[in-house]
Design an enzyme around this catalytic site. Structure first.
Site, mmCIF file in Angstrom:
data_model
loop_
_atom_site.group_PDB
_atom_site.id
_atom_site.type_symbol
_atom_site.label_atom_id
_atom_site.label_comp_id
_atom_site.label_asym_id
_atom_site.label_seq_id
_atom_site.Cartn_x
_atom_site.Cartn_y
_atom_site.Cartn_z
ATOM 1 N N ASP A 135 0.843 -1.200 0.000
ATOM 2 C CA ASP A 135 0.000 0.000 0.000
ATOM 3 C C ASP A 135 0.882 1.255 0.000
ATOM 4 O O ASP A 135 1.969 1.254 -0.583
ATOM 5 C CB ASP A 135 -0.908 -0.037 1.242
ATOM 6 C CG ASP A 135 -2.254 0.631 1.020
ATOM 7 O OD1 ASP A 135 -2.281 1.861 0.874
ATOM 8 O OD2 ASP A 135 -3.271 -0.072 1.013
ATOM 9 N N HIS A 177 -3.536 6.069 3.867
ATOM 10 C CA HIS A 177 -4.353 4.925 3.452
ATOM 11 C C HIS A 177 -3.836 3.617 4.032
ATOM 12 O O HIS A 177 -4.583 2.841 4.646
ATOM 13 C CB HIS A 177 -4.376 4.869 1.920
ATOM 14 C CG HIS A 177 -5.297 3.855 1.340
ATOM 15 N ND1 HIS A 177 -4.902 2.561 1.071
ATOM 16 C CD2 HIS A 177 -6.595 3.939 0.955
ATOM 17 C CE1 HIS A 177 -5.917 1.896 0.541
ATOM 18 N NE2 HIS A 177 -6.963 2.707 0.458
ATOM 19 N N ASN A 267 -14.272 0.561 -5.816
ATOM 20 C CA ASN A 267 -15.271 1.563 -5.421
ATOM 21 C C ASN A 267 -16.008 2.162 -6.614
ATOM 22 O O ASN A 267 -16.388 3.325 -6.588
ATOM 23 C CB ASN A 267 -14.600 2.695 -4.639
ATOM 24 C CG ASN A 267 -14.048 2.238 -3.308
ATOM 25 O OD1 ASN A 267 -14.336 1.135 -2.855
ATOM 26 N ND2 ASN A 267 -13.246 3.069 -2.687
ATOM 27 N N SER A 331 -11.464 -0.694 0.320
ATOM 28 C CA SER A 331 -10.131 -0.760 0.940
ATOM 29 C C SER A 331 -10.234 -0.992 2.436
ATOM 30 O O SER A 331 -9.348 -1.603 3.039
ATOM 31 C CB SER A 331 -9.376 0.557 0.703
ATOM 32 O OG SER A 331 -8.783 0.592 -0.556
#
Length: 589
Positions: A135, A177, A267, A331
């Protein structure tokens, strides 16, 4: 590549739980921007490698996935060379180096919803398992994560873009994130902040996304391979993009090493058959997102690539810089399943048996198969310990009443005492979009009834969120989060009237007016503007009034035998208000 893995596993679980199997994924994703002139050439053998090497204008990097998958080269190639390589029998594929993106002290509701609280109480917390978060990195200084952080690797420079987090490690998080994902997986139980699904696992940051939240295929693929080569057990992939042959090779390599890969569905919802990659690959466990009412999140992608559903709306977790925040996204759903797999692996399951246990015990929340896969992941059920603790009480969050500009009355109805004889009800609340950090006093009830509590000190026109909390017999549950906006107070100005003056002489007079309304302010100041021949350039003394009434102010220093104009004025917090009427009078000789 074993393209039938997902279909095969579903068929096995279907035999146990009576669910119809679904075919393999065929979803598409969005294409990202491309690294200028950079291409990935994959070769099956030495002949393919030699050809790519001979035709490359420059070689930037190389990678080897082993004899079964082959190797790849990142480089810059003339257009004619790319066409030639694409036709060469020893070259598997040629693709542009595209990119993928990050898919956008209480226990968060999602951790409770997937049954991790019961597992924690019985000591099932994921100890001995290693989880890689591929990530934006992980905040190396976060108090909820430091105890669980192992080693890390960075394929891209840490360079904060508006995030207050120092790059202490090369793999530090410069976006937030990856830290949020990591907290849902493994935030420690330390009486502050939040708690993860598997708070005893060892976390490893593999930084492949930059401070804008995206990264190139080459770096992401190398990151996945690196995690597999370290022997880490689970890889969380809360990232997404278009289908990439190179990423597929990296995923296949990791799966061949026994690594469990968990990916966010994407998404792009509402949409159908739109699961993003790498979640859509059959080797990756794809996760869609649900809300606190077990409905499908309106942003969640769906399709045959979905294996499980998990909480993804208003997920409370750690963020870069040592704080906490609420994020939405698949996520955020993905790490719930990553943590669940870690707990099962630590309990002695193999990767295959852990996934099968989750499939057989997942909760059907009434969504379509393409929306929830096997269902909402259920950690305690998969461990066979569901219901071994007390039953939690439940309280429904009701609509607020008596909302003013600075106060509101919150209400909740206790719908079930659970296994307790009595429970306490309170409310968590705060400004909308922030942590619900403030709490009301607790009220004890011993029957199903409605509880009302008032909160004060609110700001006019502000939106607040709140939820009911029910606690009893060592169990705790929260109700739906609701919101309200306090009353906006429209300021009302005062009103004044100019009256006829009195006691006029050659050099003085008493000016008169009436304060007809005070308005919103507690008190206002009244005075007069006056002057000869229409020039209102002089000001009288002022009086402070807190109620409607007549007032009089004497003035001196006037000119004899002169005509004066006068107007009453009221001064308030938003400026001044003039009377509509201007009166005239003449001084004597």
């Amino acid at each position: 590549m074993d393209v039938n893995r997902r279909e095969l596993l579903r068929s096995i679980a279907a035999g146990a739980v009576g669910t119809q199997a679904v075919g393999t994924a065929g979803a598409t994703g969005k294409t990202g921007e491309l690294a200028f002139g950079e291409y990935i050439v994959s070769f099956a053998d030495e002949a393919g490698y030699s050809k790519a090497l001979a035709l490359a204008a420059s070689v930037l990097d190389e990678i080897d996935f082993g004899d079964r998958i082959g190797g790849a080269m990142l480089g810059r190639f003339p257009e004619q060379a790319l066409r030639a390589l694409a036709k060469h029998p020893a070259v598997k594929y040629v693709e542009e180096n595209g990119r993928m993106e990050a898919i956008g002290g209480s226990m968060p509701w999602g951790i409770e919803r997937v049954g991790a609280r019961t597992a924690h109480a019985l000591g099932e917390t994921g100890g001995s398992v290693h989880v890689a978060v591929v990530d934006t990195g992980i905040d190396s200084d976060h108090p909820d994560l430091q105890a669980n952080l192992g080693s890390g690797k960075s394929y891209i420079r840490c360079l904060p873009c508006g995030v207050d987090n120092a790059c202490t490690e090369t793999w530090d998080d410069d976006v937030g994130h990856g830290t949020h994902v990591a907290g849902t997986i493994a935030a420690v139980a330390n009486d502050r902040g939040v708690v993860g699904v598997a708070p005893s696992v060892t976390l490893h940051a593999v930084k492949v996304l930059n401070c804008e939240g995206w990264g190139f295929y080459w770096d992401i693929g190398r990151g996945i391979k690196y995690a597999a080569r370290q022997g880490w057990d689970v890889v969380n992939l809360s990232i997404g993009g278009a289908d990439s042959s190179f990423i597929r090779d990296a995923v296949e390599f990791a799966a061949s090493k026994g690594v469990v890969l968990v990916g966010a569905a994407g998404n792009d919802g509402p949409c159908s058959d739109c699961v993003t990659y790498p979640a859509a690959y059959p080797e990756v466990i794809g996760v869609s997102a649900t809300d606190s009412e077990d409905g499908l999140a309106d942003f969640s992608a769906t399709g045959s690539g979905v294996d499980f559903a998990a909480p993804g709306v208003r997920v409370h977790s750690t963020v870069a810089g040592g704080g906490y925040g609420y994020y939405n996204g698949t996520s955020m759903a993905c790490p719930h399943v990553t943590g669940a797999m870690a707990v099962l692996l630590a309990a002695g399951h193999s990767p295959a048996s852990a996934e099968l246990a989750l499939q057989q015990t997942a909760e059907d929340v009434g969504l379509d198969w393409l929306e929830q896969g096997f269902g909402l992941v259920n950690v305690d059920g998969a461990l066979g310990i569901e219901g071994s603790l007390g039953t939690p009480p439940t309280a429904a969050t009701n609509q607020p009443t008596r909302i003013t500009e600075t106060a509101a009355r919150l209400a909740a109805t206790v719908t079930d005492l659970g296994s307790a004889d009595s429970v306490t009800v309170s409310f968590e609340w705060g400004v909308a979009g922030t942590e619900l950090a403030r709490t009301t006093p607790r009220v004890s009830v011993s029957a199903t009834e409605t509880v009302e509590l008032s909160i004060t000190g609110l700001v006019s026109g502000e939106t607040y969120e709140y939820r009911a909390v029910a606690e009893g017999d060592g169990e705790r549950s929260t109700g739906e989060t609701r919101s309200f906006t306090t009353v906006v107070v429209t300021p009302e100005p005062p009103a004044v009237t100019t009256d006829l003056p009195s006691d006029v002489t050659a050099t003085s007079a008493t000016l008169h007016g009436t304060l007809d309304a005070v308005g919103t302010d507690d008190a206002v100041e009244v005075f007069f503007l006056y002057g000869p021949n229409g020039n209102l350039g002089q000001s009288s003394e002022r009086q402070s009034l807190d109620a409607a009434t007549a007032f009089a102010i004497p003035v001196t220093g006037l000119l004899p035998d002169t005509r004066y104009d006068v107007v009453a004025v009221a001064s308030w917090s938003d400026g001044v208000v003039y009377a509509w009427d201007v009166h005239s009078f003449g001084t004597t000789r």
